[in-house]
Design a protein around this motif. Structure first.
Motif, short mmCIF file in Angstrom:
data_model
loop_
_atom_site.label_atom_id
_atom_site.label_comp_id
_atom_site.label_asym_id
_atom_site.label_seq_id
_atom_site.Cartn_x
_atom_site.Cartn_y
_atom_site.Cartn_z
N UNK A 195 -6.00 1.45 -13.42
CA UNK A 195 -5.73 2.81 -12.17
C UNK A 195 -5.46 1.98 -10.92
N UNK A 196 -4.72 2.35 -9.86
CA UNK A 196 -4.46 1.98 -8.96
C UNK A 196 -5.21 2.67 -7.88
N UNK A 197 -5.87 1.85 -7.08
CA UNK A 197 -6.92 2.43 -6.05
C UNK A 197 -7.05 1.56 -4.79
N UNK A 198 -6.74 1.84 -3.69
CA UNK A 198 -6.47 1.17 -2.54
C UNK A 198 -5.67 -0.02 -2.57
N UNK A 199 -5.77 -1.02 -1.36
CA UNK A 199 -5.00 -2.24 -1.38
C UNK A 199 -5.89 -3.50 -1.82
N UNK A 200 -5.10 -4.49 -2.06
CA UNK A 200 -5.83 -5.68 -2.57
C UNK A 200 -5.73 -6.68 -1.31
N UNK A 201 -5.21 -6.36 -0.32
CA UNK A 201 -5.07 -7.21 0.69
C UNK A 201 -5.01 -6.67 2.06
N UNK A 202 -5.32 -7.23 3.25
CA UNK A 202 -5.17 -6.40 4.43
C UNK A 202 -3.79 -6.06 4.77
N UNK A 203 -3.64 -4.60 5.17
CA UNK A 203 -2.13 -4.44 5.49
C UNK A 203 -2.52 -3.54 6.84
N UNK A 204 -1.30 -3.43 7.65
CA UNK A 204 -1.32 -2.33 8.71
C UNK A 204 -0.18 -1.39 8.62
N UNK A 205 -0.05 -0.45 9.23
CA UNK A 205 1.16 0.47 9.20
C UNK A 205 2.45 -0.49 9.12
N UNK A 206 2.60 -1.34 9.90
CA UNK A 206 4.04 -1.92 9.87
C UNK A 206 4.20 -2.76 8.72
N UNK A 207 3.13 -3.58 7.95
CA UNK A 207 3.50 -4.41 6.89
C UNK A 207 3.41 -3.30 5.84
N UNK A 208 2.63 -2.19 5.68
CA UNK A 208 2.93 -1.32 4.53
C UNK A 208 4.35 -0.72 4.33
N UNK A 209 4.86 -0.44 5.62
CA UNK A 209 6.24 0.06 5.73
C UNK A 209 7.16 -0.78 5.14
N UNK A 210 6.84 -2.00 5.55
CA UNK A 210 7.83 -3.12 5.11
C UNK A 210 7.91 -3.35 3.81
N UNK A 211 6.54 -3.50 3.04
CA UNK A 211 6.44 -3.72 1.74
C UNK A 211 7.33 -2.28 1.14
#
Length: 323
Positions: free
Chosen positions: A133-149
């Protein structure tokens, strides 16, 4: 007319990722291919389940609530929701992975879709080897780094993957990014809502339309909870012939019961309906000198007016859900 334990006729839903386990493992009866969801108890508009047996056969939840009011759902639920039923109960069979997705909060869902939000929980019933299952993030991200990923095709790299086994339980509050992986069969308890923001879908083409499915990139960005947890799985114990907490949220409460032999349940102090979901084994429910058989993959609704039932089984795991 007196109320009794109610079974509903499930609604079966085609999904691009659906398999055969609802039929082969849970013994659901349908002919279609790629059925991914069995909606067991639903008051979603246009997808209302109907009572399958007894004097109330053919009635929907909203019709029952209109007729019996607090006797069917409880005083508190009736005052909060009127003739709308607040929960949706499903079984989900993922032959291939579901899309990466997120659900909006009550406030945002009300504003954008005139709907409830979608807080939910999963209880794993079967899992193939290495199923995740995928649940949550495995590292700290913010809106900017999420959009980049997301834009660089590396969104899977920042998501938390858990290998799962039967009995594993996860609470998915609104805002938490999540997806069911291939080879997982689970029970889902959620608010009555069909609002999902799809973030990533592996660029798959739906055979029924010949097109890729719509993504909701812009809508999702503002509802995602970007925080990170050490663990997302719910820890619990399962005492024999006892009732223990799985997930208690403001939107629903779910307990686990392991029934071996006979168990008496007293609901005289509970101001709510109760839903039993048989997750493993089978059992008998006795009410008013009538015995109701419940097999793995079956769901039973106890009206709020029922104060006590007796449960009998050699060995069954049952989810107990109420408001």
């Amino acid at each position: 007319m007196s109320l009794y334990p109610l079974k509903f006729t499930p609604l079966y839903k085609y999904r691009i990722w659906g398999g055969e386990k609802l039929k082969t493992v849970l013994h659901k009866e349908y002919q279609e291919d790629s059925i991914g969801e069995s909606w067991e108890i639903s008051d979603v508009k246009g997808d209302e389940t109907q009572v399958s047996e007894g004097s109330l056969a053919g009635k929907t939840l909203s019709a029952l609530i209109e007729e019996f009011k607090e006797a069917i759902v409880g005083k508190k639920v009736y005052e909060l929701f009127g003739t709308e039923f607040p929960l949706l109960i499903k079984f989900i069979d993922a032959k291939t992975p579901l899309s990466i997705q997120v659900h909006p909060s009550n406030e945002i869902a009300k504003e954008r879709h005139n709907s409830f939000g979608k807080n939910e929980m999963w209880y794993v019933m079967e899992a193939e080897k290495d199923a995740e299952l995928i649940v949550g993030f495995n590292q700290r991200v913010d809106k900017k780094s999420y959009v980049e990923a997301l834009e660089s095709g590396k969104i899977l790299d920042v998501l938390n993957n858990d290998t799962v086994a039967p009995g594993d339980t996860y609470y998915i509050p609104t805002g938490r990014i999540h997806a069911i992986g291939a080879g997982v069969l689970l029970a889902e308890i959620q608010q009555t809502s069909d609002i999902t923001y799809r973030i990533y879908d592996y660029e798959r083409v739906d055979a029924t339309t010949g097109k890729t499915r719509e993504l909701h990139t812009e809508q999702a960005v503002d509802v995602i909870d970007y925080s990170v947890s050490d663990t997302y799985k719910t820890a619990y114990t399962k005492p024999e012939n006892g009732t223990n907490t799985l997930v208690h949220s403001p939107y629903f409460k779910t307990n686990i019961m392991n029934v071996k032999g006979e168990m008496e349940k007293d609901y005289s102090e509970l101001d709510s309906f109760v839903i039993y979901i048989c997750a493993e084994g089978s059992l008998e429910l006795v009410f008013n000198n009538t015995t109701y058989k419940i097999s793995k993959g079956e769901t039973v609704f106890l009206p709020a007016s029922i104060d006590a039932v007796s449960l009998k089984s050699e060995n069954a795991d049952v989810l107990e859900v109420y408001y």
